[in-house]
Motif scaffolding. Structure first.
Motif, mmCIF file in Angstrom:
data_model
loop_
_atom_site.group_PDB
_atom_site.id
_atom_site.type_symbol
_atom_site.label_atom_id
_atom_site.label_comp_id
_atom_site.label_asym_id
_atom_site.label_seq_id
_atom_site.Cartn_x
_atom_site.Cartn_y
_atom_site.Cartn_z
ATOM 1 N N GLN A 54 0.826 -1.206 0.000
ATOM 2 C CA GLN A 54 0.000 0.000 0.000
ATOM 3 C C GLN A 54 0.864 1.262 0.000
ATOM 4 N N TYR A 55 1.797 1.358 0.943
ATOM 5 C CA TYR A 55 2.622 2.552 1.046
ATOM 6 C C TYR A 55 3.624 2.662 -0.094
ATOM 7 N N CYS A 56 4.150 1.556 -0.537
ATOM 8 C CA CYS A 56 5.051 1.568 -1.685
ATOM 9 C C CYS A 56 4.309 2.090 -2.914
ATOM 10 N N GLY A 57 3.068 1.658 -3.093
ATOM 11 C CA GLY A 57 2.268 2.120 -4.227
ATOM 12 C C GLY A 57 2.022 3.621 -4.185
ATOM 13 N N ILE A 58 1.724 4.143 -3.001
ATOM 14 C CA ILE A 58 1.517 5.586 -2.838
ATOM 15 C C ILE A 58 2.801 6.335 -3.202
ATOM 16 N N CYS A 59 3.922 5.860 -2.695
ATOM 17 C CA CYS A 59 5.203 6.514 -2.951
ATOM 18 C C CYS A 59 5.583 6.415 -4.428
ATOM 19 N N CYS A 60 5.343 5.283 -5.037
ATOM 20 C CA CYS A 60 5.668 5.094 -6.449
ATOM 21 C C CYS A 60 4.844 6.023 -7.330
ATOM 22 N N GLN A 61 3.564 6.165 -7.041
ATOM 23 C CA GLN A 61 2.707 7.054 -7.833
ATOM 24 C C GLN A 61 3.208 8.497 -7.749
ATOM 25 N N LYS A 62 3.651 8.914 -6.562
ATOM 26 C CA LYS A 62 4.091 10.294 -6.396
ATOM 27 C C LYS A 62 5.497 10.510 -6.948
ATOM 28 N N CYS A 63 6.400 9.571 -6.687
ATOM 29 C CA CYS A 63 7.808 9.748 -7.057
ATOM 30 C C CYS A 63 8.157 9.159 -8.417
ATOM 31 N N GLN A 64 7.356 8.263 -8.909
ATOM 32 C CA GLN A 64 7.562 7.575 -10.171
ATOM 33 C C GLN A 64 8.857 6.762 -10.196
ATOM 34 N N CYS A 65 9.236 6.272 -9.030
ATOM 35 C CA CYS A 65 10.370 5.354 -8.946
ATOM 36 C C CYS A 65 10.281 4.571 -7.641
ATOM 37 N N VAL A 66 10.934 3.409 -7.631
ATOM 38 C CA VAL A 66 11.022 2.559 -6.446
ATOM 39 C C VAL A 66 12.450 2.037 -6.407
ATOM 40 N N GLU A 76 18.809 5.683 -4.558
ATOM 41 C CA GLU A 76 18.455 5.605 -5.984
ATOM 42 C C GLU A 76 17.246 6.485 -6.309
ATOM 43 N N CYS A 77 16.447 6.789 -5.305
ATOM 44 C CA CYS A 77 15.224 7.574 -5.523
ATOM 45 C C CYS A 77 15.042 8.549 -4.355
ATOM 46 N N PRO A 78 15.624 9.754 -4.455
ATOM 47 C CA PRO A 78 15.561 10.715 -3.351
ATOM 48 C C PRO A 78 14.143 11.079 -2.914
ATOM 49 N N ASP A 82 12.915 10.606 0.892
ATOM 50 C CA ASP A 82 12.636 11.774 1.714
ATOM 51 C C ASP A 82 11.173 11.941 2.109
ATOM 52 N N MET A 83 10.271 11.121 1.576
ATOM 53 C CA MET A 83 8.852 11.254 1.920
ATOM 54 C C MET A 83 8.634 10.817 3.368
ATOM 55 N N LYS A 84 7.944 11.675 4.146
ATOM 56 C CA LYS A 84 7.709 11.407 5.572
ATOM 57 C C LYS A 84 6.222 11.274 5.857
ATOM 58 N N ASN A 85 5.894 10.518 6.903
ATOM 59 C CA ASN A 85 4.499 10.406 7.342
ATOM 60 C C ASN A 85 4.210 11.515 8.348
ATOM 61 N N SER A 86 3.025 11.505 8.926
ATOM 62 C CA SER A 86 2.635 12.575 9.858
ATOM 63 C C SER A 86 3.469 12.580 11.137
ATOM 64 N N LYS A 87 4.113 11.465 11.445
ATOM 65 C CA LYS A 87 4.956 11.378 12.651
ATOM 66 C C LYS A 87 6.401 11.793 12.375
ATOM 67 N N GLY A 88 6.715 12.076 11.104
ATOM 68 C CA GLY A 88 8.057 12.513 10.754
ATOM 69 C C GLY A 88 9.019 11.383 10.433
ATOM 70 N N THR A 89 8.522 10.141 10.378
ATOM 71 C CA THR A 89 9.380 9.017 10.025
ATOM 72 C C THR A 89 9.152 8.656 8.558
ATOM 73 N N ALA A 90 10.014 7.800 8.034
ATOM 74 C CA ALA A 90 9.950 7.428 6.614
ATOM 75 C C ALA A 90 8.591 6.811 6.272
ATOM 76 N N LYS A 91 7.979 7.307 5.221
ATOM 77 C CA LYS A 91 6.676 6.801 4.787
ATOM 78 C C LYS A 91 6.837 5.584 3.881
ATOM 79 N N CYS A 92 7.877 5.624 3.053
ATOM 80 C CA CYS A 92 8.037 4.590 2.029
ATOM 81 C C CYS A 92 8.900 3.429 2.535
ATOM 82 N N PRO A 93 8.446 2.214 2.293
ATOM 83 C CA PRO A 93 9.183 1.036 2.774
ATOM 84 C C PRO A 93 10.462 0.792 1.994
#
Length: 93
Positions: A54-66, A76-78, A82-93
């Motif tokens: 789920q989270y990888c898909g969200i990040c891929c749609q926004k960043c267009q890379c995995v 490989e994909c800044p 750099d994408m963070k969740n509401s708690k300030g930790t990494a959003k993308c797996p």
């Protein structure tokens, strides 16, 4: 004459705005299936596979890379890194 000019001006504005949307006003989307394939590889060893996908898909749609591999390689994909969740930790797996 003034009515014809006003109508022409209105039509011109509508055409210009629609051309802007078609030319670059919309963000490009990754190729269909790209995110599913890349995230499937990325999340194959995850303990919470559904959440990872789920989270990888969200990040891929926004960043267009995995990043490659099942863990790490985020340099490989800044955007993905750099994408963070509401708690300030990494959003993308």
């Amino acid at each position: 004459m003034k009515l014809a000019f006003a109508a022409l001006l209105l039509v011109s504005l509508v055409l210009a705005s629609s051309l802007h949307a078609m030319a670059g006003g919309l963000s490009p989307q990754p190729a269909p299936g790209l995110c599913d394939t890349k995230c499937g590889e990325r999340c194959q060893k995850a303990g919470e596979k559904d959440r990872c996908l789920q989270y990888c898909g969200i990040c891929c749609q926004k960043c267009q890379c995995v990043p490659s591999g099942t863990y790490g390689n985020k340099s490989e994909c800044p955007c993905y890194r750099d994408m963070k969740n509401s708690k300030g930790t990494a959003k993308c797996p």
